[in-house]
Design a protein around this motif. Structure first.
Motif, PDB file in Angstrom:
ATOM      1  N   GLU A 134       0.834  -1.209   0.000  1.00 54.44           N
ATOM      2  CA  GLU A 134       0.000   0.000   0.000  1.00 54.44           C
ATOM      3  C   GLU A 134       0.874   1.267   0.000  1.00 54.44           C
ATOM      4  N   GLY A 135       0.543   2.197  -0.886  1.00 57.20           N
ATOM      5  CA  GLY A 135       1.245   3.482  -0.933  1.00 57.20           C
ATOM      6  C   GLY A 135       2.487   3.475  -1.822  1.00 57.20           C
ATOM      7  N   GLU A 137       4.739   3.177  -5.248  1.00 57.64           N
ATOM      8  CA  GLU A 137       4.468   3.741  -6.584  1.00 57.64           C
ATOM      9  C   GLU A 137       5.182   2.956  -7.680  1.00 57.64           C
ATOM     10  N   GLN A 153      -1.612  -1.649 -13.735  1.00 55.37           N
ATOM     11  CA  GLN A 153      -2.826  -1.051 -13.188  1.00 55.37           C
ATOM     12  C   GLN A 153      -3.522  -2.068 -12.264  1.00 55.37           C
ATOM     13  N   CYS A 156      -1.453  -2.712  -9.097  1.00 52.41           N
ATOM     14  CA  CYS A 156      -1.529  -1.537  -8.213  1.00 52.41           C
ATOM     15  C   CYS A 156      -2.881  -1.489  -7.502  1.00 52.41           C
ATOM     16  N   GLU A 157      -3.928  -1.814  -8.247  1.00 51.00           N
ATOM     17  CA  GLU A 157      -5.266  -1.808  -7.644  1.00 51.00           C
ATOM     18  C   GLU A 157      -5.327  -2.815  -6.500  1.00 51.00           C
ATOM     19  N   LYS A 160      -3.144  -1.651  -3.600  1.00 52.11           N
ATOM     20  CA  LYS A 160      -3.385  -0.250  -3.192  1.00 52.11           C
ATOM     21  C   LYS A 160      -2.116   0.608  -3.418  1.00 52.11           C
ATOM     22  N   ALA A 161      -1.424   0.287  -4.490  1.00 51.91           N
ATOM     23  CA  ALA A 161      -0.250   1.080  -4.879  1.00 51.91           C
ATOM     24  C   ALA A 161      -0.706   2.112  -5.916  1.00 51.91           C
ATOM     25  N   VAL A 162       0.190   3.032  -6.261  1.00 50.61           N
ATOM     26  CA  VAL A 162      -0.182   4.133  -7.163  1.00 50.61           C
ATOM     27  C   VAL A 162       0.602   4.019  -8.467  1.00 50.61           C
ATOM     28  N   ARG A 164       2.060   5.871 -11.620  1.00 48.25           N
ATOM     29  CA  ARG A 164       2.401   7.238 -12.051  1.00 48.25           C
ATOM     30  C   ARG A 164       2.907   7.187 -13.487  1.00 48.25           C
ATOM     31  N   LYS A 186       9.094   6.280  -2.371  1.00 50.02           N
ATOM     32  CA  LYS A 186       7.869   5.483  -2.588  1.00 50.02           C
ATOM     33  C   LYS A 186       7.957   4.657  -3.874  1.00 50.02           C
ATOM     34  N   THR A 187       8.849   5.052  -4.803  1.00 53.82           N
ATOM     35  CA  THR A 187       8.919   4.359  -6.095  1.00 53.82           C
ATOM     36  C   THR A 187       9.479   2.954  -5.891  1.00 53.82           C
TER      37      THR A 187
END
Ligand code: C6P
Length: 429
Positions: A134-135, A137, A153, A156-157, A160-162, A164, A186-187
């Motif tokens: 989670e969190g 990137e 995608q 990440c879903e 709960k990652a992002v 970019r 975070k990367t």
């Protein structure tokens, strides 16, 4: 001493050297290796300009496929009988050819897959699902093929990652300063395309990898559109993963390779489970096979892998440097021709480009362009090229795309330009 038109025997390359010692491509000899190029389409000689979708196959690859099913067919790694040994030997020999082709350190860093799509899914699943939380990137770019968007995608879903996205400018070049700004503790992963299939941009992947590694972030390079046009050296790039498809490299469909650094592949979970990827199985517990077999569950495309090895032999004989030079000359010529046509707008005008000519024509939909060109025997691709975000970035629904390969000629590009002239006539544009 070479004289005009002498064929260079050195490296067995299909090159000639003319009087002023300029190396030129022996294009007729190369075209002679591809039977399909001599067929007629709709009563016209075929002009095949859809090489980013898939390349045509030389006789060497077609013959290898026949030879395999004629006299070598057996399952691999499983039999003690003669044919199984032959098939296993040929399959593993192809692994060595892929390793040498991209300059990997070891054969066990080469995993055979169905193609680029499966390779990226393998990494998103085997690395992303295991190591993202989670969190975190993941960074991709604005010009990725859907195959390098959707798997990330989804992971990440789930985690709960992002996700970019590195933006690009109006020429279709990545804005590297933005990427540098995005990198942070975070990367956790970067996945970028080396050559864009819809724009032709050659991305500065080495620079991207260097910056990511400075933050201990692993990088996957989508090499689908790179391997048949540019020399690839995974150790020089220092990428952690490199994915490509055989069918864009003159090999059969349904086969490709994932390169991964051994130490990172070792830490990953298998992507698919079944035969050949295990060391031992009980109902209580399974232990996995060593690399690369841990990632090659079930019976793969044995004939395809052998064909990939033969395709690599073929292009190495022609010479990667020579291919790059020749295709660049074609690209410059084609760019000049298309730019001179009133109403044509090129999409993708990066300074560093491979052989892709994506364009739109005012008032004519790309599908209509493709249909009229088809009546002239000219094969191009029209649509979003599985890069819908690229189309959105340029505010267009689709492009017409002519994509080049080592067997194309300036005459064929002239035919394309004449064909576009016909499109304009039909549509009074
Ligand atoms: N691009 C094109 O016409 P597969 O389908 O797995 O062999 O390759 C997928 C893929 C991944 N990345 C890039 C950069 C690609 O260009 C492609 C395939 C084809 O442009 C078919 S959409």
């Amino acid at each position: 001493m070479f004289t005009a038109g002498n064929t260079m025997k050195k490296n067995n390359s299909a090159m000639t050297v003319d009087a002023d010692k300029r190396v030129t491509f022996d294009i007729e000899r190369i075209r002679g290796d591809f039977p399909i190029l001599h067929t007629m389409v709709r009563g016209k000689p075929l002009v095949y300009l859809d090489n980013a979708a898939t390349t045509q196959k030389p006789l060497h690859v077609i013959d290898a496929d026949q030879r395999y099913y004629h006299s070598q067919n057996a399952n691999i790694h499983r039999g003690v009988h003669y044919l199984s040994e032959v098939a296993t030997f040929e399959y593993e020999k192809a692994r060595g050819k892929v390793k040498n082709f991209i300059n990997a350190a070891d054969n066990h860093e080469i995993i055979f897959v169905r193609g680029t799509t499966e390779a990226i899914n393998l990494v998103a699943h085997g690395y992303g699902r295991k190591f993202l939380s989670e969190g975190d990137e993941v960074i991709i770019s604005a010009m990725e093929h859907h195959s390098n968007i959707v798997p990330w995608q989804m992971v990440c879903e789930e985690k709960k990652a992002v996700l970019r996205v590195i933006p690009m400018n109006d020429d279709g070049e990545l804005i590297i300063e933005e990427f540098e700004k995005m990198l942070s503790p975070k990367t956790k992963f970067v996945s970028v395309v080396m050559v864009s299939n819809s724009l032709g941009t050659i991305n500065p992947v080495k620079e991207i990898i260097r910056s990511a590694h400075a933050q201990n972030v692993p990088v996957l390079v989508d090499g689908a559109q790179a391997v048949s046009h540019l020399k690839v050296d995974v150790r020089d790039l220092d990428c952690d993963f490199f994915a490509f498809s055989g069918h864009k490299l003159f090999a059969p469909t349904g086969v490709g390779a994932l390169y991964g650094k051994a130490e990172i592949l070792d830490r990953m979970d298998p992507y698919q489970c079944g035969g050949d990827m295990i060391e031992s199985v009980t109902f209580e517990k399974t232990t996995f096979n060593a690399l690369p077999y841990k990632f090659e569950a079930g019976t793969g495309n044995i004939a395809g892998v052998i064909g990939l090895g033969v395709a690599i032999d073929y292009i190495r004989r022609v010479g990667m440097d020579e291919i790059e030079t020749y295709e660049h000359e074609l690209l410059v010529y084609g760019t000049g021709l298309l730019s001179a046509i009133d109403g044509v707008r090129l999409i993708g005008t990066a300074k560093e480009k491979a052989g892709v000519l994506s364009f739109v024509l005012e008032t004519v939909h790309p599908h209509d362009i493709g249909t009229i060109l088809d009546m002239e025997g000219i094969a191009i691709r029209t649509g979003h090229h599985c890069t819908q975000p690229v189309m959105k970035r340029f505010g267009i629904p689709a492009t017409a795309r002519a994509s080049l390969s080592l067997y194309n000629t300036k005459d064929e590009l002239d035919a394309l330009a004449r064909g576009i002239g016909k499109v304009k006539e039909v549509f009074h544009s």
